[in-house]
Every structure is written in structure tokens, then in C-alpha cells.
Design a protein around this motif. Sequence first.
Motif, PDB file in Angstrom:
ATOM      1  N   GLU A 110       0.976  -1.298  -0.027  1.00 15.48           N
ATOM      2  CA  GLU A 110      -0.128   0.085   0.035  1.00 15.48           C
ATOM      3  C   GLU A 110       0.950   1.332   0.209  1.00 15.48           C
ATOM      4  O   GLU A 110       0.738   2.240  -0.930  1.00 15.48           O
ATOM      5  N   LEU A 111       1.909   1.262   0.863  1.00 11.70           N
ATOM      6  CA  LEU A 111       2.612   2.520   1.037  1.00 11.70           C
ATOM      7  C   LEU A 111       3.531   2.574  -0.481  1.00 11.70           C
ATOM      8  O   LEU A 111       3.959   3.605  -0.759  1.00 11.70           O
TER       9      LEU A 111
ATOM     10  N   ARG B 200       1.576   4.216  -2.696  1.00 12.28           N
ATOM     11  CA  ARG B 200       1.165   5.441  -2.429  1.00 12.28           C
ATOM     12  C   ARG B 200       2.368   6.554  -2.906  1.00 12.28           C
ATOM     13  O   ARG B 200       2.358   7.775  -3.303  1.00 12.28           O
TER      14      ARG B 200
ATOM     15  N   SER C 297       4.217   1.066  -7.629  1.00  9.90           N
ATOM     16  CA  SER C 297       3.495  -0.328  -7.538  1.00  9.90           C
ATOM     17  C   SER C 297       4.242  -1.275  -8.438  1.00  9.90           C
ATOM     18  O   SER C 297       3.925  -2.275  -8.150  1.00  9.90           O
TER      19      SER C 297
ATOM     20  N   GLU D  55       2.612  15.731  -1.242  1.00 16.72           N
ATOM     21  CA  GLU D  55       1.499  14.765  -0.834  1.00 16.72           C
ATOM     22  C   GLU D  55       1.328  14.675   0.756  1.00 16.72           C
ATOM     23  O   GLU D  55       0.294  14.740   1.297  1.00 16.72           O
TER      24      GLU D  55
ATOM     25  N   GLU E  15      -1.585  15.801   3.662  1.00 15.74           N
ATOM     26  CA  GLU E  15      -2.279  14.604   4.272  1.00 15.74           C
ATOM     27  C   GLU E  15      -2.192  15.117   5.755  1.00 15.74           C
ATOM     28  O   GLU E  15      -2.552  14.227   6.766  1.00 15.74           O
TER      29      GLU E  15
END
Lengths: 244, 255
Positions: free
Chosen positions: A121-122, A125, A129, A183, A187
Motif C-alpha cells: 500500500e505504501l 502511495r 507499485s 502529498e 495529508e
Amino acid sequence: MLLLEGVEKRFGDLQVLAGVDLEVRKGEVVCVIGPSGSGKSTLLRCVNLLEPPEGGRIVLEGTEITAEEFEDGVDFVRRRVGMVFQQFNLFPHKNALENVMLAPRTVLGRSGEESRSRGEELLVRVGLSDKVDEYPERLSGGQQQRVAIARALAMDPHVMLFDEVTSALDPELVKEVLDVMRELAKEGMTMVVVTHEMGFAREVADRVAFMDGGVIVESGRPADVLESPKHERTKRFLGLVLEG
Amino acid sequence: MDRIIEQYFDLGVMFDPDNLDKVLQGFLVTLKLSIVAGILALLWGLLLAVLRQTPGRLSWVVRWPTIAYIDMLRGIPALLTILLVANSLGALAATDAVTGEGGVIPTWLGVPTWLGEPSPFWYGVFAITLTYGAYMAEVYRAGIEAVPGGQMEAARSLGMSYRTSMRHVIVPQAIRKVIPPLLNDYIALMKDTTLVSVIGLLEVVQVGRDIQSETLNSSALMLGAILFVLVTIPLARAVDWLITRQQAQFERGLP
């Protein structure tokens, strides 16, 4: 969130930090700028106790981590503070995902499955990927640095320290790393960023601190510090940087 | 010329079924000894190297004895260490003939016969492990010191303890760097196992000498030499290949 009061550090005869005061509030992004040798990196390294400060105090989330009697200070800090280095320092014998998974597994005792899905997942992010199984030697500098950011985030830090993370990168790779940091700031991550990227500081920082000679000479809103600095030293430094 | 060839390559002596069997059995003992002692020395050496690097204020309590041990064992000839271990252990385990006092160490340690191997075999394993553990410790140390400092910092900054960082980050990288020199030490270890013949272990050299004194011909010993070379040359080539590969990686600027 993070409070530094009169932090001092010397290497032999050299006074690297001569009493630094800095406060970072939750969700704030503070950029630290200044000439090389001004103590910026040492300041970050003192915050996570890679270099134990010799004077002053550092308070993290209400706990004084520099207190003599606080023996678990190092563990306390490193569970809460993540750090990204100029030279990436990825573990070369592990692939991207394993780099991200290692600390959650060994320190937090998370299961392989849990840390794997979180690690993937990280990496998604930070835009990697397709590089999950690649070893660092097969990644560009920018990609390595993004893995390093994911690796630090995997420990769910409350504060992130960035030590000149784009200084070792080719110019065309700087943006992809700064984008990830931008980003992250959006957040709401609390960040202390030592940088030479004035554009990034201007755009992302809530506050800019100018360091020289082991002290913070002035700090304030980016627009104030970068465009109408009060101190002579700040003016001179900005003059040199912005000219180039 | 014929005399020379006959002295070293008398096929009649070399391949006499009885001799051949003895030499091969002896070489098998050599191989077993070098594999067991080799594995133990690799582990013992790693432990010594890690102890030698212990950080912290009280670490000298661990570091100094470790350094003293490494220096001593590297300074004493392997042959002497073998003689100091052999029979001494047996004597320490034995009942004192005069006073009737029992041994100071248990018999299973003083006269070991584990896995059906005779005690000289195990004395050899102890001595070679003690000596080569010290050599290999120095090789590992070079590997540990060659891992960039940023690796430990990165691991520590992620909250990993010194131990966890050593185990998962530093040591795995260090070992990769020192596989060629470790293999070199292993070749030397293998050859030095022949020294155990002095305490009566029937390994390849001892067997060859027995046949030599019986026949006044060196062919059985020569066969032993050939067997050694058949094993050590491929190992040496493997070392070269590994070094070339690492060199290529280094030149590509990779860790």
C-alpha cells in the motif's frame, strides 16, 4: 508536538549547535535552510538521537526525551519519528517491499501478511507499485528515495525528518520525490525538512527557519523569510542561492 | 627418470585395492573433519567478530577478552593448538592415579566419541575450530566494517535495536562481502586438518605415511595430494569467480 530549547552539540572543538530553539506544532511543515556546515543536519540527527545533544532539552509529545533518567528515550523517539537520509540508505540485500517490511516485522512484531499488504500500500502511495520486487541497485535515485520514504512511513511515525533528501539526486529526479513529500504534507504529516529547494520551502512550508553558525537566525512564514529577510546573514545566503 | 616416476606414481602401489581403500577412507576422514570443523569455525568466527564489535560503555568487558583470544589463537601454530587440546582433555577427565580424585571435566568431553568418531577426530575438530574461528573472525570483522555507516543509522532510525540491526541489516551484507576470503580460509583449514595426523587420527596423510614406511614408495601420499588438489582447485576457481563478479558489481557502482 516537538519542542527544542537551547540544544547544543559539539564535535571536538567545533560547536555545531550553539543553542537552537524550535517549536513544531502538529501537522506543521517546517523547512530548515542555511549554508552547509550551519548545523541543519546535525539538528535533525539530534532530534531522533542519532547524535545525542549535549545541552538544552528536546520535548516530544510532552515527554522530555533528553532527560537523564529517561532511559528508553531512544526507543520512545524512534517509534514516533521517521527519518529519510540524503543517501537513501536502503538495505541493498533486500528488495523494495522487504525494505519497507523489515522494521514493522522486527520491531512492531507485525505478521508477514499484515506488513506485506501495508508495505505494498505504501509503495503504491509513493508511486512504485511496479517496483515492489526490485532491488535498490535496479532503482533510480528518485525511486530509491521514494522507497526510503515508504520505509519510514511504515512505522507510522508522528513526525518525519527529511535530511537534504534531494541533494544526491539528478535534477530530473528531484520533482518525483518532492511530489511525494508535498502529498504527505497535504495529508497533515508533521514534517521537519532540511532542504536547499527554495521553491519547495516557499510552496509547502508553514514556516521557514534559517540556520547559520549553529543557531536559528530567523524564522517565520516562508514569504517573510524568503522574500523580505530581516537579518544580514539571511539576505546574503538567499542572495547567493537565488542568484545561482 | 623411471626411478622418479616410480617413486611418486607407482600405479601398482597407488591402486593396490588395499592401499586405495585405505587412502580413500583416510581422505573421507579428512573431508569429514574439514566439513565439521569448517562449519563450526564459520559460526564461532562470526560470534567472535560480533562480540568484538560490541558497542557501549561496558563493552570492553566483552571486547578485550575477545580480542585477546583472537590474537592468541592466530599467534599459536595450529599444530601446537592441536597438541594442547589432544590428550590434555583426556588427562583432565581421568581419575588421578595417585590421589584417586575424579576428573575435573566429564568423560564425554574429555574423551569424546560422538557420532561414532574417535576422540582424535574431535580433538582435531576442537583445535581447528579454535584456531580458524580466530582467523575467520578477522575476515568477518573486515566485512562488518565495510558496511557503510548509513546502514546502521537507517536501521536504528527505524526503531530497530542494535542487535536486530546487526542481525537483519549489517551481518547479512558483511557475509556477502567476505564469502571469497572465507572460502580461502576454508581451503587453508582443509589443508591444516592433516596436522591432526600427529595425534594418531587415520586421515589421508597418516594412511599415506604408513604405506610409505611399509613400501618405501610415496605413491599413496601422492594419491592423497591428488585428491586434495581435486577438491581445492575448484574451490580456488570459485573464489576467483566470486571476486570477479563482486569487482564487476563494484565497478558498476553497486553496493
